[in-house]
Design a protein around this motif. Structure first.
Motif, PDB file in Angstrom:
ATOM      1  N   TYR A  38       0.819  -1.211   0.000  1.00  0.00           N
ATOM      2  CA  TYR A  38       0.000   0.000   0.000  1.00  0.00           C
ATOM      3  C   TYR A  38       0.857   1.266   0.000  1.00  0.00           C
ATOM      4  CZ  TYR A  38      -3.457   3.465   1.423  1.00  0.00           C
ATOM      5  OH  TYR A  38      -4.258   4.573   1.480  1.00  0.00           O
ATOM      6  N   LEU A  39       2.046   1.178   0.570  1.00  0.00           N
ATOM      7  CA  LEU A  39       2.934   2.342   0.630  1.00  0.00           C
ATOM      8  C   LEU A  39       3.702   2.536  -0.673  1.00  0.00           C
ATOM      9  CD1 LEU A  39       4.259   1.783   4.250  1.00  0.00           C
ATOM     10  CD2 LEU A  39       2.424   3.298   3.507  1.00  0.00           C
ATOM     11  N   ILE A  40       3.793   1.498  -1.483  1.00  0.00           N
ATOM     12  CA  ILE A  40       4.410   1.634  -2.800  1.00  0.00           C
ATOM     13  C   ILE A  40       3.432   2.359  -3.709  1.00  0.00           C
ATOM     14  CG2 ILE A  40       5.304   0.339  -4.778  1.00  0.00           C
ATOM     15  CD1 ILE A  40       6.020  -1.910  -2.836  1.00  0.00           C
ATOM     16  N   PRO A  41       3.880   3.333  -4.509  1.00  0.00           N
ATOM     17  CA  PRO A  41       2.954   4.054  -5.392  1.00  0.00           C
ATOM     18  C   PRO A  41       2.148   3.094  -6.260  1.00  0.00           C
ATOM     19  CG  PRO A  41       5.106   5.113  -5.387  1.00  0.00           C
ATOM     20  CD  PRO A  41       5.261   3.843  -4.615  1.00  0.00           C
ATOM     21  N   PRO A  42       0.868   3.387  -6.492  1.00  0.00           N
ATOM     22  CA  PRO A  42       0.017   2.449  -7.245  1.00  0.00           C
ATOM     23  C   PRO A  42       0.563   2.091  -8.624  1.00  0.00           C
ATOM     24  CG  PRO A  42      -1.319   4.139  -6.212  1.00  0.00           C
ATOM     25  CD  PRO A  42       0.104   4.533  -5.988  1.00  0.00           C
ATOM     26  N   PHE A  43       1.076   3.076  -9.359  1.00  0.00           N
ATOM     27  CA  PHE A  43       1.553   2.745 -10.702  1.00  0.00           C
ATOM     28  C   PHE A  43       2.804   1.872 -10.649  1.00  0.00           C
ATOM     29  CE2 PHE A  43       3.967   6.568  -9.747  1.00  0.00           C
ATOM     30  CZ  PHE A  43       5.199   6.351 -10.346  1.00  0.00           C
ATOM     31  N   VAL A  44       3.568   1.961  -9.557  1.00  0.00           N
ATOM     32  CA  VAL A  44       4.722   1.073  -9.396  1.00  0.00           C
ATOM     33  C   VAL A  44       4.235  -0.347  -9.127  1.00  0.00           C
ATOM     34  CG1 VAL A  44       6.780   0.601  -8.012  1.00  0.00           C
ATOM     35  CG2 VAL A  44       6.192   2.955  -8.604  1.00  0.00           C
ATOM     36  N   VAL A  45       3.177  -0.477  -8.307  1.00  0.00           N
ATOM     37  CA  VAL A  45       2.574  -1.795  -8.101  1.00  0.00           C
ATOM     38  C   VAL A  45       2.082  -2.355  -9.429  1.00  0.00           C
ATOM     39  CG1 VAL A  45       0.684  -3.051  -6.996  1.00  0.00           C
ATOM     40  CG2 VAL A  45       1.952  -1.331  -5.706  1.00  0.00           C
ATOM     41  N   GLY A  46       1.486  -1.493 -10.261  1.00  0.00           N
ATOM     42  CA  GLY A  46       1.043  -1.937 -11.580  1.00  0.00           C
ATOM     43  C   GLY A  46       2.190  -2.454 -12.425  1.00  0.00           C
ATOM     44  N   MET A  47       3.308  -1.734 -12.423  1.00  0.00           N
ATOM     45  CA  MET A  47       4.480  -2.209 -13.167  1.00  0.00           C
ATOM     46  C   MET A  47       4.989  -3.520 -12.591  1.00  0.00           C
ATOM     47  SD  MET A  47       6.822   1.097 -14.217  1.00  0.00           S
ATOM     48  CE  MET A  47       7.225   1.543 -12.541  1.00  0.00           C
ATOM     49  N   GLY A  48       5.019  -3.624 -11.262  1.00  0.00           N
ATOM     50  CA  GLY A  48       5.500  -4.854 -10.641  1.00  0.00           C
ATOM     51  C   GLY A  48       4.638  -6.050 -10.998  1.00  0.00           C
ATOM     52  N   ILE A  49       3.304  -5.865 -10.972  1.00  0.00           N
ATOM     53  CA  ILE A  49       2.389  -6.942 -11.359  1.00  0.00           C
ATOM     54  C   ILE A  49       2.625  -7.333 -12.815  1.00  0.00           C
ATOM     55  CG2 ILE A  49      -0.039  -7.516 -11.750  1.00  0.00           C
ATOM     56  CD1 ILE A  49       0.631  -7.529  -8.826  1.00  0.00           C
ATOM     57  N   LEU A  50       2.795  -6.337 -13.668  1.00  0.00           N
ATOM     58  CA  LEU A  50       3.016  -6.592 -15.093  1.00  0.00           C
ATOM     59  C   LEU A  50       4.257  -7.445 -15.310  1.00  0.00           C
ATOM     60  CD1 LEU A  50       2.299  -5.976 -18.094  1.00  0.00           C
ATOM     61  CD2 LEU A  50       3.733  -3.930 -17.886  1.00  0.00           C
ATOM     62  N   PRO A  91      -8.322  -7.880 -15.985  1.00  0.00           N
ATOM     63  CA  PRO A  91      -7.852  -8.781 -14.917  1.00  0.00           C
ATOM     64  C   PRO A  91      -6.589  -8.277 -14.225  1.00  0.00           C
ATOM     65  CG  PRO A  91      -8.461 -10.038 -16.869  1.00  0.00           C
ATOM     66  CD  PRO A  91      -8.456  -8.603 -17.271  1.00  0.00           C
ATOM     67  N   GLY A  92      -5.655  -7.724 -15.001  1.00  0.00           N
ATOM     68  CA  GLY A  92      -4.434  -7.191 -14.398  1.00  0.00           C
ATOM     69  C   GLY A  92      -4.722  -6.001 -13.505  1.00  0.00           C
ATOM     70  N   ILE A  93      -5.629  -5.124 -13.953  1.00  0.00           N
ATOM     71  CA  ILE A  93      -6.006  -3.968 -13.129  1.00  0.00           C
ATOM     72  C   ILE A  93      -6.631  -4.436 -11.819  1.00  0.00           C
ATOM     73  CG2 ILE A  93      -7.537  -1.970 -12.994  1.00  0.00           C
ATOM     74  CD1 ILE A  93      -7.228  -1.662 -16.030  1.00  0.00           C
ATOM     75  N   THR A  95      -6.201  -5.067  -6.051  1.00  0.00           N
ATOM     76  CA  THR A  95      -6.349  -5.923  -4.865  1.00  0.00           C
ATOM     77  C   THR A  95      -5.065  -5.946  -4.048  1.00  0.00           C
ATOM     78  OG1 THR A  95      -7.955  -7.312  -6.028  1.00  0.00           O
ATOM     79  CG2 THR A  95      -6.894  -8.250  -4.084  1.00  0.00           C
ATOM     80  N   VAL A  96      -3.929  -6.116  -4.719  1.00  0.00           N
ATOM     81  CA  VAL A  96      -2.644  -6.156  -4.022  1.00  0.00           C
ATOM     82  C   VAL A  96      -2.368  -4.829  -3.320  1.00  0.00           C
ATOM     83  CG1 VAL A  96      -0.143  -6.287  -4.375  1.00  0.00           C
ATOM     84  CG2 VAL A  96      -1.648  -7.953  -5.472  1.00  0.00           C
ATOM     85  N   HIS A  97      -2.674  -3.722  -4.006  1.00  0.00           N
ATOM     86  CA  HIS A  97      -2.317  -2.415  -3.457  1.00  0.00           C
ATOM     87  C   HIS A  97      -3.259  -1.971  -2.336  1.00  0.00           C
ATOM     88  CE1 HIS A  97      -0.611   1.603  -3.352  1.00  0.00           C
ATOM     89  NE2 HIS A  97      -1.817   2.113  -3.464  1.00  0.00           N
ATOM     90  N   VAL A 153      -0.997   2.109 -16.519  1.00  0.00           N
ATOM     91  CA  VAL A 153       0.067   1.144 -16.804  1.00  0.00           C
ATOM     92  C   VAL A 153      -0.486  -0.131 -17.420  1.00  0.00           C
ATOM     93  CG1 VAL A 153       1.825  -0.326 -15.721  1.00  0.00           C
ATOM     94  CG2 VAL A 153       1.605   2.066 -15.018  1.00  0.00           C
ATOM     95  N   LEU A 154      -1.607  -0.624 -16.902  1.00  0.00           N
ATOM     96  CA  LEU A 154      -2.117  -1.933 -17.308  1.00  0.00           C
ATOM     97  C   LEU A 154      -3.306  -1.863 -18.266  1.00  0.00           C
ATOM     98  CD1 LEU A 154      -1.956  -3.759 -13.858  1.00  0.00           C
ATOM     99  CD2 LEU A 154      -0.298  -3.820 -15.713  1.00  0.00           C
ATOM    100  N   GLY A 155      -3.945  -0.706 -18.359  1.00  0.00           N
ATOM    101  CA  GLY A 155      -5.105  -0.598 -19.221  1.00  0.00           C
ATOM    102  C   GLY A 155      -4.847   0.070 -20.554  1.00  0.00           C
ATOM    103  N   LEU A 156      -4.123   1.183 -20.559  1.00  0.00           N
ATOM    104  CA  LEU A 156      -3.907   1.924 -21.790  1.00  0.00           C
ATOM    105  C   LEU A 156      -3.200   1.113 -22.878  1.00  0.00           C
ATOM    106  CD1 LEU A 156      -3.062   5.539 -20.531  1.00  0.00           C
ATOM    107  CD2 LEU A 156      -5.211   4.653 -21.453  1.00  0.00           C
ATOM    108  N   PRO A 157      -2.211   0.266 -22.553  1.00  0.00           N
ATOM    109  CA  PRO A 157      -1.591  -0.525 -23.634  1.00  0.00           C
ATOM    110  C   PRO A 157      -2.586  -1.419 -24.372  1.00  0.00           C
ATOM    111  CG  PRO A 157      -0.211  -0.573 -21.677  1.00  0.00           C
ATOM    112  CD  PRO A 157      -1.496   0.071 -21.278  1.00  0.00           C
ATOM    113  N   GLU A 158      -3.667  -1.835 -23.704  1.00  0.00           N
ATOM    114  CA  GLU A 158      -4.689  -2.676 -24.334  1.00  0.00           C
ATOM    115  C   GLU A 158      -5.916  -1.864 -24.747  1.00  0.00           C
ATOM    116  OE1 GLU A 158      -4.602  -6.044 -24.897  1.00  0.00           O
ATOM    117  OE2 GLU A 158      -2.493  -5.996 -24.274  1.00  0.00           O
TER     118      GLU A 158
END
Length: 478
Positions: free
Chosen positions: A78-90, A104-106, A111-113, A178-183
Motif C-alpha cells: 500500500y505504501l508503494i505508489p500504485p503505478f509502481v505496483v502496476g508495473m511490478g504486477i506486469l 484482470p491485471g487492473i 487488490t494487491v495495493h 500502466v495496465l489498461g492503456l496498452p490494451e
C-alpha cells in the motif's frame, strides 16, 4: 482568524469549475456510458474482493497475535505508489508467462495495493467483535446465533471501509494507465486524460471535464460513506493464539509483496538476454529526463511538505478551526485527483501559473493538506501543557513556542514521512498538469514504459518503492 472559515468554500472552486465546464458536454459524453458502467462495476468488484480479504486478514491477525513487524510486511504494497505496483504486477506475471494487462491485471493490482487499506480500516472492528465474541462464548452463543449477534456491529465499519475503497479504485489513475492503456482498456480516470490530449477534439478541455463530471457522479454515492484512512490498528487482545492463522497472514503478505516487487527486481537487476547480474540503475540515472524528473519531484515534495506542515502548525493553536479546515480539505483527498487537476486548469489556465511548477505545487498542497492536518489533529494532545504554561504566566505565543510545538515534534515527523513519499511519486495530478521541462518522476516512469525502456522503468519503480516504505516511520499517527 475569524474570517478564515469564510475562505474555506474557495477550496471547492476547482471541482465547481470542472462541473460548470463539463455540463454542456455531458450529452456528447453519453457515448462513454459504457466506460462509466465498466469503471463502476470494476471498482465495485474490487471493493468486494478487498473487503473480503481485509476481513479475513484482520481475523487472522487477531487470532494469530500478529504484531507490527508482520503488519509492516502487509502494509508495504500500500505504501508503494500504485503505478509502481502496476508495473511490478506486469513484470511478475510476464515472468510467469501470464499476460498482465487489461481488466484482470487492473483488478489484481488494485487488490494487491488496496487490501492493506481494507485491513487497517477493519482490524479495530474485528478486535472489538472479538471481545464481544469472547463474552458471547461465556454466555453460550455459538454458530449461527453468534454470527447473528456479532455481524451487525460490522455494518457501519463495512460501509465506511467500502466507501473509502470504492473511491480509491474509481479515482485511481496510475494502475489503469500502466495496465489498461496498452490494451486500450479505459476507465473514467484514464479516459479523461485521453480526452484532454486528443488532437481530434474541438474542445478537449470541455470533453475531459465532462468525463470528470461522470467520474464525480460515479463517486458521489460513496463519498457520503467514505473517510480518509486511519492507519493504525489497536493493540491486539491477549488471547490463546492460533499459529496457523499467523502463517496464513504471513503467506498472503509475502505473496502480495512478491507480486508487487518481484518482477521489478528481476527486470531491473538481471540482463534479459544473458540472465546475469546487470543492474539498470546506472543507465537510468544517466538519462537527462530522469535527472530532471527526480529534481522536480524532490523540490515539489520537499516544498509541499514544508508548506503544509508550517500552515498546519499555524492553525494548531485553534483546534476547532483546524478541524473545520480538515473537513473541507478531506474532499480534495477523497475525490479523484482528475477533478482537482482539471478544475485548476479551468481556473488558472489563462494565468502565468499554468504550465509552471507553481501550479503543480498548488495541486499538491490542496490534495495532501488533509493528511498534514490529520497528522497534527490526531497527534499528542498538547492543550493541557499549553494551559499549564499560561497559568504560570507565559503569554499564548510563548506557551506554544516553549511547550506546545516541542510536544508536537513526533506528529511533525509523522506528517513529513507520510506526505513526502506520496508527494514525491504522485502521478494523477502530475500527468495532467505538467508541462515540458516540469516532468515529475511519475510522468517519467510512464514515459519510460511507453518508450520501451522497461528495465529503466523497473529500476525507477524500485527507487520509488523504497521511498514509499519510509512512510512506515510515521506510522503512529496514520
Amino acid at each position: 482568524m475569524r474570517l478564515l472559515p469564510l475562505l474555506f468554500p474557495l477550496l471547492a472552486l476547482p471541482s465547481l469549475a470542472t462541473l460548470w465546464r463539463g455540463l454542456p458536454h455531458v450529452r456528447e459524453t453519453l457515448r462513454d456510458l459504457d466506460v462509466l458502467w465498466f469503471s463502476v462495476g470494476l471498482a465495485g468488484v474490487a471493493t468486494l474482493v478487498a473487503l473480503a480479504l481485509g476481513l479475513l486478514l484482520s481475523w487472522a491477525a487477531v487470532e494469530g497475535g500478529v504484531g507490527r513487524g508482520l503488519e509492516a510486511l502487509l502494509l508495504l504494497p500500500y505504501l508503494i505508489p500504485p503505478f509502481v505496483v502496476g508495473m511490478g504486477i506486469l513484470f511478475s506475471l510476464e515472468g510467469l508467462g501470464v499476460r498482465g494487462t487489461g481488466a484482470p491485471g487492473i483488478l489484481l493490482a488494485w487488490t494487491v495495493h488496496y487490501t492493506p487499506l481494507a485491513y487497517v480500516l477493519l482490524r479495530p472492528q474485528v478486535e472489538a467483535a472479538h471481545r464481544l465474541q469472547t463474552v458471547g462464548r461465556v454466555h453460550g452463543l455459538k454458530g449461527a446465533r453468534a454470527l447473528q449477534a456479532f455481524l451487525p456491529p460490522f455494518a457501519p465499519a463495512l460501509v465506511v471501509a467500502g466507501g473509502t475503497l470504492y473511491l480509491a479504485f474509481l479515482g485511481n489513475f496510475g494502475i489503469p494507465a500502466v495496465l489498461g492503456l496498452p490494451e486500450r482498456v479505459y476507465l473514467l480516470s484514464t479516459l479523461a486524460y485521453a480526452r484532454l490530449l486528443s488532437p481530434l477534439s474541438a474542445d478537449p478541455l470541455g470533453q475531459a471535464a465532462a468525463v470528470a463530471v461522470l467520474l464525480g457522479v460515479g463517486a458521489l454515492p460513496a463519498l457520503l460513506a467514505a473517510r480518509p484512512p486511519e492507519l493504525e490498528p489497536t493493540p491486539p487482545l491477549p488471547n490463546p493464539y492460533r499459529p496457523w492463522t499467523r502463517w496464513a497472514f504471513t503467506l498472503y503478505a509475502a505473496l502480495a509483496l512478491g507480486l508487487a516487487v518481484g518482477g521489478l527486481l528481476r527486470e531491473a537487476l538481471l540482463n534479459p538476454y544473458r540472465g546475469g547480474w546487470d543492474p539498470a540503475f546506472p543507465a537510468l540515472l544517466a538519462l537527462p529526463l530522469v535527472q530532471k524528473g527526480l529534481l522536480n519531484s524532490l523540490a515539489l515534495a520537499l516544498g509541499g511538505t514544508a508548506l503544509l506542515l508550517l500552515g498546519t502548525a499555524l492553525l494548531r493553536p485553534w483546534p476547532l478551526l483546524l478541524r473545520r479546515a480538515r473537513q473541507v480539505l478531506d474532499l480534495n483527498y477523497l475525490l479523484p485527483g482528475t477533478l482537482l487537476a482539471l478544475g485548476l486548469i479551468l481556473l488558472l489556465g489563462g494565468t502565468p501559473l499554468y504550465g509552471s511548477p507553481a501550479l503543480l505545487l498548488l495541486a499538491y498542497l490542496l490534495h495532501f493538506a488533509a493528511l498534514a492536518l490529520r497528522a497534527l489533529e490526531t497527534g499528542v494532545r498538547v492543550e493541557g501543557g499549553v494551559l499549564s504554561a499560561r497559568v504560570h504566566g507565559l503569554p499564548p505565543l510563548r506557551s506554544w513556542l516553549r511547550v506546545g510545538y516541542p510536544l508536537l515534534r513526533p506528529s511533525f515527523f509523522t506528517g513529513a514521512f507520510l506526505i513526502l513519499p506520496l508527494a514525491f511519486s504522485e502521478i494523477t495530478l502530475s500527468a495532467i498538469l505538467y508541462a515540458p521541462g516540469n516532468e515529475t518522476v511519475g510522468v517519467v516512469a510512464l514515459s519510460l514504459l511507453n518508450g520501451g525502456l522497461y528495465r529503466e522503468a523497473a529500476a525507477l519503480g524500485l527507487i520509488l518503492a523504497g521511498l514509499g516504505s519510509l512512510a512506515l516511520l510515521g506510522r503512529k499517527a496514520w
